[in-house]
Design an enzyme around this catalytic site. Structure first.
Site, mmCIF file in Angstrom:
data_model
loop_
_atom_site.group_PDB
_atom_site.id
_atom_site.type_symbol
_atom_site.label_atom_id
_atom_site.label_comp_id
_atom_site.label_asym_id
_atom_site.label_seq_id
_atom_site.Cartn_x
_atom_site.Cartn_y
_atom_site.Cartn_z
ATOM 1 C CD GLU A 59 -3.607 -5.772 3.591
ATOM 2 O OE1 GLU A 59 -4.471 -4.936 3.923
ATOM 3 O OE2 GLU A 59 -2.392 -5.630 3.800
ATOM 4 C CD GLU A 92 -3.254 -0.810 1.941
ATOM 5 O OE1 GLU A 92 -3.312 0.218 2.638
ATOM 6 O OE2 GLU A 92 -4.178 -1.613 1.840
#
Ligand code: PNW
Length: 454
Positions: free
Chosen positions: A360, A172
């Site tokens: 995720e 991320e």
């Protein structure tokens, strides 16, 4: 198949990789053990007022000592894969210099235990725990950090690649850039102006590209290198031609400074125009490095970004959230199962990505112990069921998603929210470290066993 089954059975392809995900600072604890150096998250969580309730990752899930039992839990659930991250400062306590053998040993033991349990290790090299020594020299604002990362990544992957086949460079980018250095509510808590922030962002994607190359050079042939990016999952507000076309344009544009520059090898014109004098400075050579080919793309998806067609120059508009839009326990976590269809689908359609992982997906809920000692997290279970339906729909339409990593195996240190927000399918009592699988864990176990959405 059981009675009442949908025509396609909601099945996943044979060999679909069902996994769970965690990250070093969120689960390991043992921050002063094994020669580990301090990170920006140690500093930040120990600064009063930065993390909810003054919580820190000092102990977290004590995974550093309890990984064997936790891998046993994975095995009992039938998990095929485990995504974990390496703490850079366990390998190089000050970010560069001589490696720390005790740190490498820990990840060796972790990987060996996973393999012995029949669980494939997927290794993330950076999940936000930057060595503090590097932050003291400017952190990601300093281009030297990119070189330090590429060196650390090459060394670590080189040590593990006889047993680990899949490496993700970073987790991320948008989160640690925009929350860590933009709004400042994550470590290191800086609030940079747009220009310096854009230059830092450029250093981050450059670090990714440099590490793709350095990992390839240091690992066994056949090692697969990718990323775990939180690409914005642009989702058409209505599934018709004009809005789908808008979502396609938005996918490229909304991810301009992260995944798009990595996959396109250039910054979009709109992005550079929008930043004007604040645009990053870069060379053609750097763009080549940034776009070094990857073997797979991992995306973390929680929430969609709804877009619609419009007549603007960009060809799309973002649809704002209504105040009553349903969320999970984290206010940012809007429930939008379609994101798990459109995210991977547009990744495949726009860039022709051939191997995709959902690195995720998961949800926070207000888990409470029922009188019988169980946790009936019906909302998380509902969330997972609906997202998985859309993932299955995409795979049925030919989207090449090879695996899914549920965030998270365990309740853990949820960054600035401390231990208040629980994302685990396993409940953790942070006083006793007792683990209790929730309803959602039993649901997931059944999904894996039947290889279909149940
Ligand atoms: C991701 N947002 O973080 C991270 O990769 C995990 O470490 C984290 O625990 C998980 O998702 C749950 O939060 C995010 O504000 C943090 O949109 C914040 C946001 C999104 C993802």
């Amino acid at each position: 198949a059981p009675a009442g089954d949908a025509p396609n059975g909601r099945h996943f392809p044979e060999g679909f990789l069902w996994g769970s995900a965690t990250a070093s600072y969120q689960v390991e604890g043992a921050v002063h053990e094994g020669g580990r150096g301090a990170t920006v998250w140690d500093t930040f969580s120990h600064t009063p007022g930065k993390v909810h309730n003054g919580d820190t990752g000092d102990v977290a899930d004590d995974f550093y000592h309890r990984y064997k039992q936790d891998i046993q839990l994975m095995k009992e659930m039938g998990l095929k894969a485990c995504r974990f991250s390496v703490a850079w400062s366990r390998i190089f306590p000050t970010g560069t210099g001589s490696p720390n053998a005790a740190g490498v040993d820990f990840y060796n033991r972790l990987v060996d235990t996973l393999l012995a349990a029949g669980v494939q290790p997927y290794c993330t090299l950076y999940h936000w725990d930057l060595p503090q020594t590097l932050e003291d020299k400017g952190g990601w604002e300093n281009r030297d950090t990119a070189k330090a990362f590429a060196d650390y990544a090459a060394y670590t992957a080189g040590k593990l690649s006889d047993r680990v086949r899949h490496f993700m460079t970073m987790n991320e980018m948008r989160s640690f850039v925009e929350i860590g250095y933009g709004s400042g509510t994550h470590a290191p808590g800086k609030k940079l102006a747009p220009g310096p922030l854009a230059q830092l962002t450029h250093n981050v994607v450059l670090a990714h590209g440099m590490s793709v190359q350095s990992i390839r050079a240091s690992t066994k042939a056949g090692t697969r290198v990718g990323i775990a990016d939180n690409a914005t999952a642009t989702t058409p507000i209505i599934e018709n031609e004009e809005h789908i076309a808008a979502a396609r344009k938005a996918m490229r544009e909304e991810n301009a400074m992260f995944l798009s520059v990595i996959l396109d090898g250039k910054y979009s014109e709109h992005y550079l125009k929008r930043l004007g004098a604040d645009a990053p400075k870069f060379t053609a050579e750097e763009l080549k490095t940034i776009s070094s080919p990857m073997d797979f793309v991992g995306i973390n998806i929680y929430t969609p970004l709804f877009v619609r067609a419009d007549r603007s120059e960009k060809g799309y508009a973002v649809v704002p959230w209504t105040s009553t839009y349903p969320t999970m326990a984290s206010p940012w976590l809007k429930i939008g199962p379609e994101a798990l269809y459109w995210g991977p689908k547009l990744l495949a359609d726009v860039w022709g990505v051939k191997e995709i992982y959902i690195t995720e997906n998961g949800a926070s809920s207000a888990d409470v112990l029922a009188p019988d000692g169980e946790i009936y997290d019906t909302d998380r279970t509902m969330y997972l069921r609906n997202y998985l339906m859309h993932l299955q729909r995409g795979i049925t339409d030919g989207v090449p998603v090879k695996g899914y990593f549920l965030w998270s195996l365990l309740d853990n240190f949820e960054w600035a929210d401390g231990y208040e927000k629980r994302f685990g399918i396993t409940y953790v009592d942070f006083k006793t470290q007792k683990r209790t699988p929730k309803l959602s864990a039993k649901f997931y176990e059944e999904v894996i066993r039947q290889n279909r959405v149940v």
